[in-house]
Design a protein around this motif. Structure first.
Motif, PDB file in Angstrom:
ATOM      1  N   ARG A 143      40.459  49.194  35.993  1.00 42.10           N
ATOM      2  CA  ARG A 143      40.721  49.346  37.422  1.00 42.10           C
ATOM      3  C   ARG A 143      39.424  49.236  38.222  1.00 42.10           C
ATOM      4  O   ARG A 143      39.402  48.663  39.317  1.00 42.10           O
ATOM      5  N   THR A 144      38.357  49.786  37.675  1.00 42.26           N
ATOM      6  CA  THR A 144      37.066  49.696  38.363  1.00 42.26           C
ATOM      7  C   THR A 144      36.596  48.251  38.435  1.00 42.26           C
ATOM      8  O   THR A 144      36.102  47.794  39.479  1.00 42.26           O
ATOM      9  N   ALA A 145      36.741  47.503  37.349  1.00 41.56           N
ATOM     10  CA  ALA A 145      36.331  46.101  37.347  1.00 41.56           C
ATOM     11  C   ALA A 145      37.114  45.306  38.385  1.00 41.56           C
ATOM     12  O   ALA A 145      36.552  44.456  39.100  1.00 41.56           O
ATOM     13  N   ALA A 146      38.412  45.566  38.481  1.00 34.24           N
ATOM     14  CA  ALA A 146      39.215  44.854  39.471  1.00 34.24           C
ATOM     15  C   ALA A 146      38.788  45.228  40.882  1.00 34.24           C
ATOM     16  O   ALA A 146      38.701  44.357  41.766  1.00 34.24           O
ATOM     17  N   TYR A 147      38.503  46.497  41.123  1.00 32.93           N
ATOM     18  CA  TYR A 147      38.077  46.929  42.461  1.00 32.93           C
ATOM     19  C   TYR A 147      36.728  46.327  42.817  1.00 32.93           C
ATOM     20  O   TYR A 147      36.488  45.944  43.965  1.00 32.93           O
ATOM     21  N   LYS A 148      35.820  46.228  41.826  1.00 37.95           N
ATOM     22  CA  LYS A 148      34.512  45.625  42.089  1.00 37.95           C
ATOM     23  C   LYS A 148      34.659  44.141  42.403  1.00 37.95           C
ATOM     24  O   LYS A 148      33.968  43.598  43.269  1.00 37.95           O
ATOM     25  N   ASP A 158      31.355  53.540  44.757  1.00 41.59           N
ATOM     26  CA  ASP A 158      29.911  53.754  44.706  1.00 41.59           C
ATOM     27  C   ASP A 158      29.237  53.706  46.081  1.00 41.59           C
ATOM     28  O   ASP A 158      28.017  53.569  46.184  1.00 41.59           O
ATOM     29  N   GLY A 159      30.004  53.810  47.152  1.00 39.94           N
ATOM     30  CA  GLY A 159      29.408  53.803  48.484  1.00 39.94           C
ATOM     31  C   GLY A 159      28.702  55.119  48.789  1.00 39.94           C
ATOM     32  O   GLY A 159      28.834  56.120  48.074  1.00 39.94           O
ATOM     33  N   ARG A 160      27.985  55.128  49.874  1.00 39.77           N
ATOM     34  CA  ARG A 160      27.262  56.325  50.309  1.00 39.77           C
ATOM     35  C   ARG A 160      28.186  57.167  51.191  1.00 39.77           C
ATOM     36  O   ARG A 160      28.681  56.700  52.212  1.00 39.77           O
ATOM     37  N   ILE A 161      28.430  58.409  50.765  1.00 36.98           N
ATOM     38  CA  ILE A 161      29.339  59.285  51.504  1.00 36.98           C
ATOM     39  C   ILE A 161      28.638  59.777  52.758  1.00 36.98           C
ATOM     40  O   ILE A 161      27.612  60.476  52.685  1.00 36.98           O
ATOM     41  N   THR A 162      29.176  59.411  53.904  1.00 35.88           N
ATOM     42  CA  THR A 162      28.569  59.781  55.186  1.00 35.88           C
ATOM     43  C   THR A 162      29.449  60.716  56.012  1.00 35.88           C
ATOM     44  O   THR A 162      28.969  61.325  56.965  1.00 35.88           O
ATOM     45  N   GLN A 163      30.735  60.809  55.676  1.00 40.74           N
ATOM     46  CA  GLN A 163      31.643  61.658  56.444  1.00 40.74           C
ATOM     47  C   GLN A 163      32.658  62.311  55.510  1.00 40.74           C
ATOM     48  O   GLN A 163      32.943  61.803  54.427  1.00 40.74           O
TER      49      GLN A 163
END
Length: 768
Positions: free
Chosen positions: A615-620, A131-136
């Motif tokens: 997998r998303t919960a673990a990554y968060k 969910d980060g902001r794609i900058t590159q």
């Protein structure tokens, strides 16, 4: 003069040259792609090494030029996503290849393929995770291929762990010098066989393409004899015409190669892709193709004319041909066997295989098909007669020109025989390159190893995961080391903490309730317990028992008075645990981040949304978490690479086979245009002509596929004995490969029916 006939001999002349050029060009394009594959694979490896930090220079303390970096690989819908966490500690921190700067906290740099996935409706659940902001966007220099899924996530608060090893490293540069692993003899044999089996059909197709229009050419040469040319002169003219056609094929082949290279970036086979610029043939290999193809064209043409007497009043070949001899045709495959049989029984323990000997032996065996097929087809059709008109037309045509029908099938027969032998060898040695991981996917679909930076409570995270749709269970386990004194290096004891349901995943428990403790016997290998053991009532310390951090004190606890011994059982990932098994109420308190935390996730569907949310919960909870999909077996990387290369090559050869067969079929129909028009003028129904074309194809294909099956199985048996693999024949794949070959020819024949119907008109009798 021959070149002028090829390019200025009227519509028929340049049409024949164009068909020859297209047939040769397709083969040349595949040869160029084959010569470019080594450079493409090397370029993929070099770019992967350039961004690797394995073996990079490191620093103990933060500095102006230090970068904290950790791997955070992900999986989504069965696709692997390479992930990297980065945190720049100074303005001069090294920048990963393909990026202009190190992503800051909350920023994402993604590959173009991953960006397309995130923007697509199918990437909704992945967008929740990343969910980060794609900058590159990662440039080509930082990708192994255009279809690679890769992201760099900027973070804050990363820190190398304190237990002697860490997923977070502090580096000052990207540098990795790969130590190339040498392939074993059997893998080398697989590579050699793959190249021979894929490229030999190409050579057969090129040899057939340079003979397009052979009958018309011979009649034209007879006319030249009538105006004064001698027999040697007409052969030189025929060679010049073939040379011109092959040169046209080289030009078209270069064009086909450039076209194929421009679109290759859009293909993704098993998550493997290459950049168009990587397909760059080695100059000496390209020069070899440029010289070998025209030389082969001239050689094939002169060889084809060896038994043809061209006289001023016609071509003697139109008389009844002499029966083909069998003895020399048997010598070709027998010579191949003679080269391969001495290598029997070597395997990986018998030393290296002589590559040239293997190449020559396999090539001779496969070429034996092209030698035997005309003889076998001649004997078969020579005994046929009667039947419907379409059948009689087909049989008579085959009796008159058996060689032309055999040339149409030779390439596909060689390809099918090679594919059968490859399949048998791959199946025979697969067990040697497939290892049992010890994992049990039936007990858990995914094992989530939570990173040491996680702040969430493990039990709460497990309950959250268990609540997702499609998840049938989530079992949390904690592991930590304990010792009688602290700090300590020896006598360490493994401690596993979990509920009774969780402990039953690692030991055989007759009864269990909260407050119980057990001593697992583990395996005969006592190295995991570091020589330590515990008794009821012992005072132990857990956590930072090795004294890595002065600020974090080990946690004292007392072993319960009752400590029954229980037998260990492998957990879902195959680990056999030993030491103390404790339920939560008697376990040590917070150990300051020391130890490991793991969740075994059970699911109804391994590709369902529930697992993706898990997998998303673990990554968060922790970007350093590892969600590993459990699999019972794992294949050797070198073996998998060879098999993927075979898949690429087989796909290209299949396309070449179909296209070349279509060109060849159209050329044969064009040569018979006057005959077809005569039959229609006399009242022959077009349906009868269509059926005759189908029979003319079906008979040679049937004979060719039968011969390919025999030779393929025979070559496969020889190769399996060479690899010291048990000989077993799986007839299912043999039948499937034979059916695919026949299906390709049937499809090509169906596509050639529209040109047939256009040519089969009475006005086709008009001529100049």
């Amino acid at each position: 003069m021959g070149a002028r006939f090829a390019f200025t001999g009227g519509r028929q002349g340049w049409t024949r040259t164009l068909l020859t050029g297209v047939g040769v060009g397709l083969g040349v394009a595949l040869l160029l792609i084959s010569t470019a594959l080594p450079s493409a694979l090397a370029a993929r490896t070099d770019r992967g090494d350039a961004r690797s930090w394995l073996g990079s220079p490191t620093a103990e303390h933060p500095g102006q030029d230090t970068l904290l970096i950790a791997r955070a690989a992900q999986s989504y819908r069965g696709k692997d996503i390479e992930g990297v966490l980065v945190e720049a500690e100074g303005p001069d921190a090294p920048v990963p290849p393909g990026l202009t700067q190190v992503p800051g906290p909350g920023e994402l740099a993604v590959s173009p393929a991953l960006k397309r996935l995130l923007d697509s409706p199918d990437g909704a659940l992945l967008r929740e995770r990343l969910d980060g902001r794609i900058t590159q966007t990662v440039g080509d220099a930082g990708l192994t291929g255009p279809a690679e899924l890769l992201f760099y996530s900027g973070r804050s608060g990363l820190r190398p762990a304190v237990e002697g090893f860490s997923r977070v490293e502090r580096i000052t540069a990207f540098a990795y010098e790969r130590q190339t692993e040498k392939l074993g003899p059997v893998l080398v044999l697989l590579v050699v066989l793959t190249f021979v089996a894929l490229l030999l059909p190409v050579a057969v197709f090129i040899a057939a393409a340079v003979r397009f229009g052979g009958e018309r050419r011979d009649r034209r040469l007879a006319a030249l004899r009538l105006v004064g040319a001698d027999s040697r002169m007409v052969r030189r003219i025929a060679a010049g015409e073939a040379l011109a056609g092959s040169l046209a094929g080289l030009v078209l082949g270069a064009g086909f190669f450039v076209l194929a290279r421009s679109v290759v970036g859009g293909f993704d086979i098993q998550q493997r892709s290459v950049f168009p610029a990587d397909l760059d043939p080695a100059p000496w290999l390209a020069a070899l193709v440029a010289v070998a193809v025209p030389a082969a064209a001239v050689g094939v043409t002169l060889f084809a004319l060896r038994g043809v007497v061209i006289e001023p009043l016609g071509v003697v070949r139109t008389a009844k041909p002499a029966r083909r001899r069998l003895w020399w045709r048997l010598l070709v495959p027998l010579a191949g066997l003679g080269l391969l049989v001495p290598l029997t029984g070597r395997g990986d323990d018998g030393g290296e295989f002589n590559r040239w000997q293997v190449t020559a032996g396999v090539a001779l065996l496969l070429v034996g098909i092209t030698a035997l097929l005309p003889w076998l087809l001649e004997r078969l059709v020579g005994r046929m007669g009667g039947g419907p008109v379409s059948w009689q037309l087909a049989v008579r045509r085959l009796q008159v020109n058996t060689a032309g029908a055999a040339r149409l099938v030779n390439g596909i027969a060689v390809a099918v025989a090679g594919a059968i032998a490859l399949q048998m060898l791959f199946s025979g040695v697969e067990d040697d390159y497939t290892k049992d991981t010890g994992q049990d996917p039936g007990r858990a679909a995914v094992s989530i190893l939570i990173g040491d930076d996680a702040q969430d409570d493990l039990d709460q995270l497990a309950r959250q995961v268990a609540g997702y749709e499609g998840i049938t269970g989530a079992v949390p386990l904690r592991s930590v080391q304990a010792a009688h004194t602290a700090p300590a290096e020896d006598g360490l004891i493994d401690v596993t903490i979990g509920s009774c349901a969780a402990l039953r995943e690692v030991a055989l428990l007759d009864s269990c309730k909260d407050g119980d403790a057990f001593l697992a016997t583990g395996s005969d290998d006592r190295a995991r317990t570091y020589g330590g053991t515990a008794a009821p009532g012992d005072k132990l310390f857990a956590g930072n028992v090795r004294g890595y951090e002065k600020a974090v004190a080990p946690v004292p606890f007392t072993v319960p008075a009752e400590l029954p011994r229980v037998a260990s059982r492998p957990d879902p990932v195959g680990a056999l645990r030993a030491g103390l098994l404790l339920t939560p109420s008697v376990a040590p308190a917070d150990t300051g981040g020391y130890g490991s935390r793991q969740i075994f996730v059970m699911a109804e569907d391994t590709d369902g949304d529930g697992l993706e949310r898990a997998r998303t919960a673990a990554y968060k909870a922790s970007p350093l978490s590892t969600a590993m999909t459990l699999a019972q077996t794992k294949r050797d990387a070198g073996y998998s690479t060879v098999r993927i290369g075979l898949f690429f090559g087989a796909t290209a050869v299949l396309v070449l086979i179909g296209t070349s067969l279509l060109v060849s079929q159209v050329e044969q129909l064009r040569e018979r245009r006057a005959l077809l028009s005569s039959l229609v003028a006399f009242g022959t129904p077009r349906s009868t002509l269509s059926l005759s074309v189908l029979w003319q194809t079906a008979l040679p294909v049937g004979v060719g596929m039968a011969l390919a099956a025999v030779f393929g199985v025979g070559l496969g048996v020889v190769l399996m004995r060479m690899a010291a693999a048990p000989v077993r024949i799986d007839w299912g794949p043999v039948a499937a490969l034979t059916g695919v070959g026949a299906g390709v020819v049937a499809l090509v024949t169906a596509l050639s029916l529209p040109p047939l119907l256009r040519m089969a008109r009475p006005d086709g009798l008009r001529t100049e």
